[in-house]
Write a protein that holds these residues in place. Structure first.
Motif, PDB file in Angstrom:
ATOM      1  N   LEU A 175      -6.844   8.427  -0.817  1.00 51.00           N
ATOM      2  CA  LEU A 175      -6.300   7.124   0.030  1.00 51.00           C
ATOM      3  C   LEU A 175      -7.696   5.690  -0.061  1.00 51.00           C
ATOM      4  CD1 LEU A 175      -6.953   9.562   3.465  1.00 51.00           C
ATOM      5  CD2 LEU A 175      -4.876   8.528   2.497  1.00 51.00           C
ATOM      6  N   ASP A 176      -8.026   6.045  -0.299  1.00 46.84           N
ATOM      7  CA  ASP A 176      -9.339   4.793  -0.890  1.00 46.84           C
ATOM      8  C   ASP A 176      -8.444   3.956  -1.998  1.00 46.84           C
ATOM      9  OD1 ASP A 176     -10.588   5.212   1.484  1.00 46.84           O
ATOM     10  OD2 ASP A 176     -12.031   6.809  -0.294  1.00 46.84           O
ATOM     11  N   ARG A 177      -7.914   4.763  -2.969  1.00 39.64           N
ATOM     12  CA  ARG A 177      -7.207   4.295  -4.003  1.00 39.64           C
ATOM     13  C   ARG A 177      -5.311   3.279  -3.541  1.00 39.64           C
ATOM     14  NH1 ARG A 177      -9.522   7.830  -8.677  1.00 39.64           N
ATOM     15  NH2 ARG A 177      -9.761   9.563  -7.135  1.00 39.64           N
ATOM     16  N   GLY A 178      -5.469   3.550  -2.469  1.00 36.93           N
ATOM     17  CA  GLY A 178      -4.085   3.505  -1.982  1.00 36.93           C
ATOM     18  C   GLY A 178      -3.026   3.921  -1.685  1.00 36.93           C
ATOM     19  N   TYR A 179      -3.294   5.039  -2.501  1.00 42.13           N
ATOM     20  CA  TYR A 179      -1.960   6.436  -1.738  1.00 42.13           C
ATOM     21  C   TYR A 179      -1.845   6.507  -0.696  1.00 42.13           C
ATOM     22  CZ  TYR A 179      -2.108   7.897  -6.675  1.00 42.13           C
ATOM     23  OH  TYR A 179      -1.763   8.259  -8.069  1.00 42.13           O
ATOM     24  N   THR A 180      -0.768   6.383   0.609  1.00 45.53           N
ATOM     25  CA  THR A 180      -1.313   7.110   1.599  1.00 45.53           C
ATOM     26  C   THR A 180      -0.429   8.152   1.828  1.00 45.53           C
ATOM     27  OG1 THR A 180       1.018   5.892   1.591  1.00 45.53           O
ATOM     28  CG2 THR A 180      -0.023   4.575   2.210  1.00 45.53           C
ATOM     29  N   THR A 181       0.017   8.920   1.182  1.00 45.86           N
ATOM     30  CA  THR A 181       0.053   9.991   0.898  1.00 45.86           C
ATOM     31  C   THR A 181      -0.636  11.175   0.284  1.00 45.86           C
ATOM     32  OG1 THR A 181       3.052   9.728   1.885  1.00 45.86           O
ATOM     33  CG2 THR A 181       2.258  12.112   1.107  1.00 45.86           C
ATOM     34  N   CYS A 198       2.903   2.672  -3.076  1.00 46.92           N
ATOM     35  CA  CYS A 198       3.449   2.390  -4.494  1.00 46.92           C
ATOM     36  C   CYS A 198       2.724   1.398  -5.234  1.00 46.92           C
ATOM     37  CB  CYS A 198       5.153   1.664  -3.708  1.00 46.92           C
ATOM     38  SG  CYS A 198       5.412   2.001  -2.322  1.00 46.92           S
ATOM     39  N   ILE A 199       3.685   2.262  -6.546  1.00 45.12           N
ATOM     40  CA  ILE A 199       2.623   0.903  -8.073  1.00 45.12           C
ATOM     41  C   ILE A 199       4.180   0.499  -8.502  1.00 45.12           C
ATOM     42  CG2 ILE A 199       1.568   3.156  -8.494  1.00 45.12           C
ATOM     43  CD1 ILE A 199       4.501   2.594 -10.133  1.00 45.12           C
TER      44      ILE A 199
END
Length: 388
Positions: A172-178, A362-363
């Motif tokens: 989550l800290d790296r930008g993922y939401t799921t 997203c990327i």
């Protein structure tokens, strides 16, 4: 032009983790290089391919059957009207003299080589693969922004609830939401405790998936379902054996709200169609996870998309297993719903090119020729070692 040679090697991707069915302490994969006689920027054009985790390397199958067919074919039979490698024609050559059905491990061997052929083809055209796919098999325009989720949460010796929370929080800290975690490898009571620990760290707009890896029969899967429906889950994955369509249907008919996901261990468009026909899944809320690297490659994946379209399955309901850049290109080029990602596991074969970051789940795909393996420095180094 012609294929000069095909090289392959088995690489370890071992880890002291397990899911409900297998451990990964001896896991391997195959890396292949298709070397052509075409030159770009002073170097031969080389396409690379490898298989996803979970099925082991397939070097012997490639060496004994599929590579000799490629290298022994009339070079002209592998080319399209532009004079460049045609992965569809190459696929037909590789699968010559093979009986239908019984997809087993050969689908992985062909998937590795198919990936390398598509990588080579896009490099020959000096463009990203997703751009080529959008033009020839999509709506003409690629969407470079791709949703990704972080897969992890494996059972690991000595890793308690806090360790699970720390791992998922790092995603989550790296930008993922799921984020996704494993279930089915412990008692229901223990798994419920682990799920509740994972849910406790989620904030607004964040969600959790659970994956049983086909561990349950229909009765067990439904018992888990009754417990899982107490939670707000993104999906319940591989509740039953992948070929147990009746079991999948039983779970689908018993659920009231939780979406289902499956398909990563189905390896042909015929099996995919049977799942859609007999598995009871809902194309408006469930997800399909076919992985081209395990299922004869992109040539077969295109057939799968076409076979399921008349049954109501839009490309946006496909979210491939595997966490590799090939599926990212397919997602961007053909409008899939997203892609699995392994932020820390199975490196250097998972992940994204250097500098690509996850933002709001997203990327954005970089503009690199081919699949983009050379843009990931640690993977590029391993690929280069195959040519030494």
């Amino acid at each position: 032009m012609r294929i000069v040679e095909v090289r392959e090697r088995t690489f370890p991707i071992a880890s002291q983790i397990r899911n409900a069915f297998i451990d990964f302490s001896q896991m391997t994969l195959s890396l292949a290089a298709v070397v052509t006689d075409e030159v770009r920027d002073g170097r031969p054009v080389v396409g690379f391919g490898f298989n996803s985790n979970g099925r082991y390397g397939q070097g012997s199958l490639m060496r004994e059957r599929f590579v000799p067919r490629l290298t022994g074919a009339d070079p002209e039979s592998l080319l399209d009207d532009t004079g460049l490698i045609d992965p569809h024609r190459a696929w037909d050559v590789m699968m010559s003299n093979e009986k239908p059905g019984g997809h087993g491990e050969r689908s992985v061997a062909v998937g590795v080589l198919d990936m390398a052929l598509w990588d080579a083809r896009a490099k020959l055209e000096e463009r990203p693969l997703y751009d080529l796919l959008a033009e020839r098999h999509g709506d003409g325009s690629a969407d470079r922004r791709v949703w990704v989720y972080a897969a992890g949460g494996y059972y690991h010796p000595g890793k308690g609830d806090q360790g699970l929370k720390d791992e998922l929080q790092s995603y989550l800290d790296r930008g993922y939401t799921t984020v996704k975690m494993k279930i089915g490898g412990a008692t229901l009571a223990e798994d419920r405790r682990r799920i509740e620990a994972a849910l406790s760290i989620l904030g607004p707009g964040q969600s959790l998936m659970v994956d049983a890896n086909g561990r349950f029969d229909a009765e067990e899967a439904t018992a888990y379902l009754r417990a899982l429906e107490e939670y707000d889950l993104h999906w319940y994955e591989e509740a039953t054996d992948p070929l147990d369509y009746e079991g999948t249907r039983a779970v689908a008919e018993a659920r009231t709200r939780v979406p289902l996901a499956t398909g990563e261990n189905l390896f042909s468009h015929q099996d995919a169609r049977n799942l859609a026909l007999y598995g009871g899944l809902d194309p408006e809320r469930d997800y399909l996870q076919f992985d081209c690297a395990l299922s004869y490659g992109l040539v077969e994946y295109l057939r799968t998309l076409e076979a399921l379209r008349p049954l109501g399955w839009a490309p946006s309901r496909f979210v491939p297993h595997g966490g590799h850049q090939m599926s990212l290109n397919i997602a961007a080029g053909l409008g899939l719903g997203g892609n699995e990602s392994y932020p820390d596991l199975f490196q250097p074969f998972g992940g994204f090119p250097d500098g690509v970051r996850v933002e709001d789940g997203c990327i954005t795909m970089p503009e690199l020729p081919g699949i983009g393996f050379e843009g990931k420095s640690d993977l590029a180094e391993v690929c280069a070692s195959l040519l030494e």
